[in-house]
Design a protein around this motif. Sequence first.
Motif, PDB file in Angstrom:
ATOM      1  N   ALA A 146       5.614   5.139   0.750  1.00 55.62           N
ATOM      2  CA  ALA A 146       6.238   6.326   2.224  1.00 55.62           C
ATOM      3  C   ALA A 146       7.447   6.216   3.066  1.00 55.62           C
ATOM      4  CB  ALA A 146       4.921   6.868   2.759  1.00 55.62           C
ATOM      5  N   ARG A 147       7.448   4.473   3.805  1.00 62.15           N
ATOM      6  CA  ARG A 147       8.584   5.068   4.405  1.00 62.15           C
ATOM      7  C   ARG A 147       9.572   3.696   3.839  1.00 62.15           C
ATOM      8  NH1 ARG A 147       4.520   0.634   6.624  1.00 62.15           N
ATOM      9  NH2 ARG A 147       5.271  -1.251   5.733  1.00 62.15           N
ATOM     10  N   GLU A 148       8.902   3.809   2.374  1.00 64.27           N
ATOM     11  CA  GLU A 148      10.356   3.458   1.538  1.00 64.27           C
ATOM     12  C   GLU A 148      11.250   4.768   1.328  1.00 64.27           C
ATOM     13  OE1 GLU A 148      13.585   1.341  -0.502  1.00 64.27           O
ATOM     14  OE2 GLU A 148      12.201   1.831   1.109  1.00 64.27           O
TER      15      GLU A 148
ATOM     16  N   LEU B 126      -0.486   7.100  -5.051  1.00 63.12           N
ATOM     17  CA  LEU B 126       0.504   7.853  -4.714  1.00 63.12           C
ATOM     18  C   LEU B 126       1.215   8.324  -5.299  1.00 63.12           C
ATOM     19  CD1 LEU B 126       2.101   8.887  -2.453  1.00 63.12           C
ATOM     20  CD2 LEU B 126       3.091   6.908  -1.533  1.00 63.12           C
TER      21      LEU B 126
ATOM     22  N   THR C 234      11.490  11.616  -2.271  1.00 64.67           N
ATOM     23  CA  THR C 234      10.007  11.201  -2.580  1.00 64.67           C
ATOM     24  C   THR C 234      10.529  11.746  -4.468  1.00 64.67           C
ATOM     25  OG1 THR C 234       9.667  12.055  -0.667  1.00 64.67           O
ATOM     26  CG2 THR C 234       8.199  12.310  -3.085  1.00 64.67           C
TER      27      THR C 234
ATOM     28  N   GLY D  31       0.660  -1.169  -0.408  1.00 64.02           N
ATOM     29  CA  GLY D  31      -0.136   0.249   0.022  1.00 64.02           C
ATOM     30  C   GLY D  31       1.070   1.031   0.465  1.00 64.02           C
ATOM     31  N   ALA D  32       0.294   2.683  -0.334  1.00 66.54           N
ATOM     32  CA  ALA D  32       0.938   3.860  -0.290  1.00 66.54           C
ATOM     33  C   ALA D  32       1.457   3.578   1.118  1.00 66.54           C
ATOM     34  CB  ALA D  32      -0.089   4.949  -0.246  1.00 66.54           C
ATOM     35  N   ASP D  33       1.597   3.469   2.453  1.00 65.18           N
ATOM     36  CA  ASP D  33       2.124   3.407   3.523  1.00 65.18           C
ATOM     37  C   ASP D  33       3.522   2.832   3.508  1.00 65.18           C
ATOM     38  OD1 ASP D  33       0.879   1.394   3.335  1.00 65.18           O
ATOM     39  OD2 ASP D  33       0.923   0.728   5.942  1.00 65.18           O
ATOM     40  N   ARG D  34       3.711   2.025   2.528  1.00 63.15           N
ATOM     41  CA  ARG D  34       4.299   0.841   2.831  1.00 63.15           C
ATOM     42  C   ARG D  34       5.652   1.689   1.635  1.00 63.15           C
ATOM     43  NH1 ARG D  34       8.942  -0.397   1.902  1.00 63.15           N
ATOM     44  NH2 ARG D  34       9.640  -2.365   2.103  1.00 63.15           N
TER      45      ARG D  34
ATOM     46  N   ALA E 264      -1.512   2.650  -3.423  1.00 65.06           N
ATOM     47  CA  ALA E 264      -0.041   3.035  -3.518  1.00 65.06           C
ATOM     48  C   ALA E 264      -0.093   3.712  -5.560  1.00 65.06           C
ATOM     49  CB  ALA E 264       0.835   1.798  -3.777  1.00 65.06           C
TER      50      ALA E 264
ATOM     51  N   ASP F 134      10.571   7.764   3.165  1.00 67.48           N
ATOM     52  CA  ASP F 134      11.924   8.104   4.281  1.00 67.48           C
ATOM     53  C   ASP F 134      13.346   7.291   4.336  1.00 67.48           C
ATOM     54  OD1 ASP F 134       9.559   9.672   4.679  1.00 67.48           O
ATOM     55  OD2 ASP F 134       8.933   8.530   6.319  1.00 67.48           O
TER      56      ASP F 134
END
Length: 257
Positions: free
Chosen positions: A121-123, A166, A130, A116-119, A163, A125
């Motif tokens: 976003a963690r990558e 995003l 970005t 998902g998008a959260d995964r 994802a 970071d």
Amino acid sequence: MRIIDLSTPIDASVWEPNPIEHRVMSAAEGGAHMAEGMRRNHGLDFDPADLPGGELLSLDTMTLTTHTGTHVDAPSHYGSVAEYGEPRHIDRMPPDWFVRPGVVLDLTGEPVGAVGADRLAREFDRIGHTPAPMEIVLLHTGADRFSGTPKYFTDFTGLDGPATDLLLDLGVRVIGTDAFSLDAPFGHMIKAYQRTGDDRVLWPAHFAGRRREYCQIERLANLGSLPGPTGFTVSCLPVLIAGAGAGWARAVAMIED
């Protein structure tokens, strides 16, 4: 400049869901073929035995899909109607989409399915970057280790709808993967739909292309050989096949020494 090959070959000797047929006309057969063509089409007689060694040139004829080997999906692959207008075929896509700075995201170790998008976003970071508009984002899942086997088509990680959105929200227009598909495996999605009745789990990464114009590069390889998450240029120019939903590509990463 150093060049890293990011492509998988088109190989009729390995397992494919849509088998490849590769016929080879030998150089000697090519001479006879040429002589017959010159006689039939131009009225010229030529004895192929007069050729050096009795040979002219070999000729390969292949039957395969445009989604065999490393290839670029065009917007028209995602459906016949798009919210933004008529979806373009691969021969209508601008070449400058396909030679751009690259970003590789490490998704190795993720289970079969879709992240998902959260995964993502963690990558972002983790790597401290970005994706910027028009950068080519590559997903390193490690699935290319199964290339040429049935597992390549069943055991990999893709993207879910959020994802994909995003990346498109960030201005990315080309997303690549070393897996068979940018979506989860077919069987995984179908079972999820049968379990939940939610059709949003069916090909969400591809169907995002019905709302937003973008291209995918599927069946990449060697993404683990890239020197870092950024600092390279991707070239993945697709073959110009008129009216086609995809085109084969020799994808490479170019790194300035």
